[in-house]
Design a protein around this motif. Structure first.
Motif, short mmCIF file in Angstrom:
data_model
loop_
_atom_site.label_atom_id
_atom_site.label_comp_id
_atom_site.label_asym_id
_atom_site.label_seq_id
_atom_site.Cartn_x
_atom_site.Cartn_y
_atom_site.Cartn_z
N THR A 9 19.10 -6.11 5.05
CA THR A 9 17.76 -6.41 4.56
C THR A 9 17.65 -7.83 4.01
O THR A 9 16.60 -8.47 4.15
CB THR A 9 17.35 -5.41 3.47
N GLN A 27 9.72 -7.98 -0.74
CA GLN A 27 10.41 -6.69 -0.69
C GLN A 27 10.77 -6.36 0.75
O GLN A 27 9.91 -6.38 1.64
CB GLN A 27 9.52 -5.58 -1.25
N SER A 34 12.77 -3.12 2.06
CA SER A 34 13.45 -1.88 1.67
C SER A 34 13.64 -1.00 2.89
O SER A 34 12.69 -0.79 3.65
CB SER A 34 12.62 -1.13 0.63
N ARG A 58 15.32 3.75 0.28
CA ARG A 58 14.78 2.75 -0.66
C ARG A 58 13.34 2.36 -0.31
O ARG A 58 12.63 1.83 -1.16
CB ARG A 58 15.66 1.49 -0.66
N SER A 59 12.91 2.64 0.91
CA SER A 59 11.51 2.34 1.25
C SER A 59 10.54 3.23 0.48
O SER A 59 9.34 2.96 0.45
CB SER A 59 11.28 2.48 2.76
N ASP A 98 10.45 -2.95 -4.81
CA ASP A 98 11.91 -3.09 -4.69
C ASP A 98 12.20 -4.57 -4.51
O ASP A 98 11.33 -5.43 -4.75
CB ASP A 98 12.39 -2.25 -3.49
#
Length: 340
Positions: free
Chosen positions: A143, A166, A168, A172-173, A178
């Protein structure tokens, strides 16, 4: 953003606007050279001694000129006064009025038509960032590598700042916000990319959600449901529309498809504008020059999340969708793109 739009400079401690005479931008010594290069308002540098005291009142007197401050002046302020500023105002027996709501916010409630080209420019830049994300995302890539490609594309396109970024992937999405940690993107992951570059005092904010590789039906349906929610709002945007109603429309669309309400507002303003609010129950009304985001989402902790975000400008004839990138992507194998 507001200081840059008022003065041309992002540096400045205080902007002083006399009732008569020219305004002045008060800056600390460390910011003087930058402000002199950027500001179209006359720059006044605080002396070293005053800087140590964080006292800008000498510069205020300088801006007000030889006539000085009249007895018991009326001073409009936006923001909190520091102790030296309050002591200075008390010594002048000044009548202080908070002008944030009465004057300052209305100045920035909407974008003037002369500002629209600047808003379009920064939105073109964020589109370049999302294009770079699309090119970079695939299983096996990290990422932070995607974030690096985005940053390079936005700066090359003319961004002066990257702002919030961000990227993610996977579970984590489902984090509504984030960072861009070094996480390897896996086959079938939902990858949420939220970008907020700035330029010339204006900002954009675009989110797209990608599926890396062959996505599950569940992930595809989540993306489709959020896209439908976005479209349900866009269909109702017009001059005079109530933003609380728009928020409710987006949530009903998701509920009709069996998804829960999202834990944030429908959207927010851009480029420092003070209105409209886009939260449940808001009574704000869309006006010419209103500029804001539409960004419903679905977030399933432990699985993944989807958010799609458009930037919208209200015009006399209706509205303009500033963000131009396709709303959702499905990556099959390496990089075959299917858009529905």
């Amino acid at each position: 953003k507001k200081m840059e739009r008022l003065t041309g400079s992002t540096s400045g401690a205080v902007l002083v606007i006399p009732a008569d005479g020219d305004p002045g931008l008060v800056v600390f010594p460390i910011d003087y050279t930058f402000a002199m290069d950027e500001s179209w308002v006359k720059v006044h540098q605080i002396s070293e001694a005053a800087y140590k005291r964080r006292d800008i009142t000498e510069s205020i007197d300088e801006i007000l000129g030889s006539g000085g401050v009249p007895e018991s002046p009326k001073l409009g302020i936006s923001g909190n006064l520091s102790p030296p500023q309050m002591e200075w105002a008390n010594g002048k027996k000044a009548e202080l009025t908070d002008i944030t709501v009465s004057i300052f916010n209305p100045m920035f409630q909407v974008l003037h038509p002369d500002e629209w080209p600047y808003q379009r420019k920064i939105t073109d830049i964020v589109d370049k960032g999302q294009e770079a994300a699309y090119e970079a995302i695939k299983p096996g890539v990290k990422t932070n590598e995607v974030a690096a490609a985005i940053t390079a594309a936005e700066l090359k396109a003319g961004a002066s700042g990257i702002g919030y970024l961000q990227v993610s992937t996977g579970r984590r999405s489902a984090y509504s916000h984030d960072s861009a940690e070094s996480v390897t993107i896996k086959e079938g992951d939902l990858v949420l990319v939220d970008l907020c570059p700035t330029a010339e005092g204006y900002g954009s904010d675009e989110t797209r959600t990608y599926i890396a590789g062959k996505g599950e039906t569940k992930a595809v349906n989540m993306v489709k449901a959020v896209n439908k929610s976005v479209e349900s709002v866009l269909d109702k945007i017009k001059l005079g529309a109530n933003t609380g109603d728009l928020d409710a429309i987006s949530r009903k669309s998701l509920a009709d498809d069996g998804y829960p309400s999202y834990p944030h507002t429908l959207g927010h303003t851009l480029s420092g504008c003070s209105q409209p609010g886009l939260r449940p129950g808001s009574t704000h009304i869309l006006a010419v020059g209103s500029v804001f985001t539409v960004e419903p989402g679905i977030y399933e902790l432990g699985y993944g999340g989807v958010r799609i975000e458009e930037n919208v400008l209200v015009t006399e004839d209706g509205y303009e969708i500033l963000t131009k990138r396709p709303r959702y992507y499905f990556f099959v194998e390496v990089h075959y793109l299917y858009i529905t």
